[in-house]
Design an enzyme around this catalytic site. Sequence first.
Site, short mmCIF file in Angstrom:
data_model
loop_
_atom_site.label_atom_id
_atom_site.label_comp_id
_atom_site.label_asym_id
_atom_site.label_seq_id
_atom_site.Cartn_x
_atom_site.Cartn_y
_atom_site.Cartn_z
N ASP A 195 71.30 -60.76 -0.03
CA ASP A 195 71.61 -59.92 -0.99
C ASP A 195 70.67 -60.11 -2.27
OD1 ASP A 195 72.80 -58.27 -3.15
OD2 ASP A 195 74.64 -59.73 -3.37
N ASN A 210 70.37 -57.55 -4.73
CA ASN A 210 70.88 -57.19 -6.03
C ASN A 210 72.05 -57.57 -6.51
OD1 ASN A 210 72.56 -55.65 -4.35
ND2 ASN A 210 71.90 -53.61 -4.86
N ASP A 222 75.21 -57.66 -5.39
CA ASP A 222 76.50 -56.67 -5.22
C ASP A 222 77.39 -57.30 -3.98
OD1 ASP A 222 75.01 -56.16 -2.98
OD2 ASP A 222 75.11 -53.93 -3.18
N ASP A 260 70.87 -56.66 1.62
CA ASP A 260 69.96 -55.40 1.74
C ASP A 260 68.37 -55.50 2.07
OD1 ASP A 260 68.73 -56.76 -0.56
OD2 ASP A 260 70.63 -56.19 -1.98
N ASP A 306 67.70 -50.16 14.84
CA ASP A 306 68.85 -49.39 15.60
C ASP A 306 68.74 -47.99 15.36
OD1 ASP A 306 71.40 -49.70 16.97
OD2 ASP A 306 71.34 -51.83 15.84
N ASP A 316 71.42 -48.04 20.73
CA ASP A 316 73.04 -48.13 20.94
C ASP A 316 73.39 -47.40 22.01
OD1 ASP A 316 75.28 -49.57 19.04
OD2 ASP A 316 75.93 -47.16 19.32
N GLU A 323 71.14 -50.88 24.56
CA GLU A 323 72.22 -51.51 24.67
C GLU A 323 72.93 -50.80 26.00
OE1 GLU A 323 76.37 -52.73 22.43
OE2 GLU A 323 75.36 -50.75 22.25
N HIS A 325 76.32 -59.23 16.95
CA HIS A 325 77.26 -58.98 15.88
C HIS A 325 78.62 -58.39 16.65
CE1 HIS A 325 75.34 -55.18 17.28
NE2 HIS A 325 76.30 -54.66 16.59
N ASP A 326 78.57 -58.30 18.16
CA ASP A 326 79.76 -57.81 18.27
C ASP A 326 80.83 -59.06 19.33
OD1 ASP A 326 79.37 -55.14 17.48
OD2 ASP A 326 78.04 -54.71 19.56
#
Length: 531
Positions: free
Chosen positions: A23, A25, A27, A31, A100, A201, A261, A322-323
Amino acid sequence: MSGERCWWRHGVVYQIYPRSYQDANGDGVGDLEGIRRRLDHLAWLGIDAVWLSPFQPSPMADFGYDVADYCGVDPLFGTLADYDRLLADAHARGIRVTIDWVPNHSSDRHPWFLESRASRTSPKRDWYVWRDGRDGGPPNDWISIFGGPAWEHDPATGQWYLHSFLREQPDLNWRNPELERAMHDVLRFWLDRGTDGFRIDVIHRIAKDPELRDNPPNPAGGQGYGGQLHVHDENHPDVHALLRRIRAVLDAYPDRMAVGEVYLFDPAEVAKYLGRGDELHLAFNFSFLRCPWDAAVFRREVERFEALCPPDGWPTWVLSNHDVPRHASRYDHPTLGDARARVAAMMLLTLRGTPYLYAGEEIGMRNVAVPPDRLQDPLARTLHPALSRDGERTPMRWDASEPGCGFTTAAEPWLPLGPQPPGTDVATQRADRGSLLWLYRDLIALRREHPALHRGAFRALDAPEGVFAYERTHEGGRAVVALNFGDAPVEVKLGAGRVAGGLSTRHGRALPDTADAIALAACEGMVLLLA
Ligand code: NOJ
């Protein structure tokens, strides 16, 4: 491209989930600028390419896999200028950037869908899959992978639209030539900027049965999605013609690639997506995601794909993404520490095929038990909290500082950073020559240096129970790998000759002089280069 060093075959690819890398910035969400600032970590590690999960404008119903503008950057992640800067700085370090591309569905807020749903006669009506209902219900029996019927009723026009995932993710109609052209233009938009390739994807779903016939029930029983045989809603043979045309778009540019994928657990079907060198460059083979910690099972999966892979095709190997729960958690052991993660890394980085690493695996990140009130993944809501993918999506841990671990200066990151075992951060492991992080780096360097390891042929070798052993050979160069999955020491007789170099998963351990009989400690792996 197979003679000289071909980056997507011989290199190592590293997946970044942009929300969770760095990150910049403050938040609490990662990013593109954050990723740019961490490129030195990637260069130090020695990877060849990154794959960035979606960063395009999105309402984030599925955290970016619901794209509302295929040719932009969501303000949460930055701007197109940030993307261009990231790309240029990555290229300056010799790192390729793949992104992606989500062709099966868009967001329901995409202007194309807004136009499509506006009326039955909209010029874009046919860009999505609309049908009349059947007996007052949905048009057929298809079920969404994310729970419930795969159809949503639209009261304004009285028809139903198809969504293989969330209702906020309407499926695009790839049988419409205008839609196909528009999606090809999306590829060109990123290729023209210098993007090196795409992770596509759920590519196996872009073609479905044109008659939208019901799926038959699964004879093995089961509920919901698992209760059907998915013969009509995915993997329709027409996907291959679509892929050949996608490939033609990429082939107009030098040195670009696509990895798909193909979420099918039948390797024979996965291998078909490589075509005759005219479809995908690579197709994800996810078989490892379901392997228990068992040498024989891994050997079986590797030999199976090796046998099915077309002669000019090339395998991929992946342990985490990530799944699915991270493999350091799947293979956790009460007393062995990170020994299994080390053996797994050695296997991933010495098989024939492109290894895909998932950010954080190089420091042995585990899944985080995210408290119920902080769950973000829609699956927690649509399926079950236990099926949430948040645990594998928690932010990268750069140092041991509290509370942000170098990921963020915000008081609270979008997902919690821990708990994780002590030392699960980059700074601590960089300072420790014997760490898992250094092992990843050493393995990647060894692989890059030795053609037998990055491009050589594969052959499994006979080994005692609990050991997966194989050789890699290329033009006289030869390496053997012996991985002891067991909890007890073992002697492996490979009769392979004099050792000229290599690595053990145990730091500082002397390598044997010959590979004739190798004594492996409990859960130890060795890669030995032969003279
Ligand atoms: C596969 C992606 O990896 C996953 O994260 C996403 O939810 C679905 N496709 C839908 O796009």
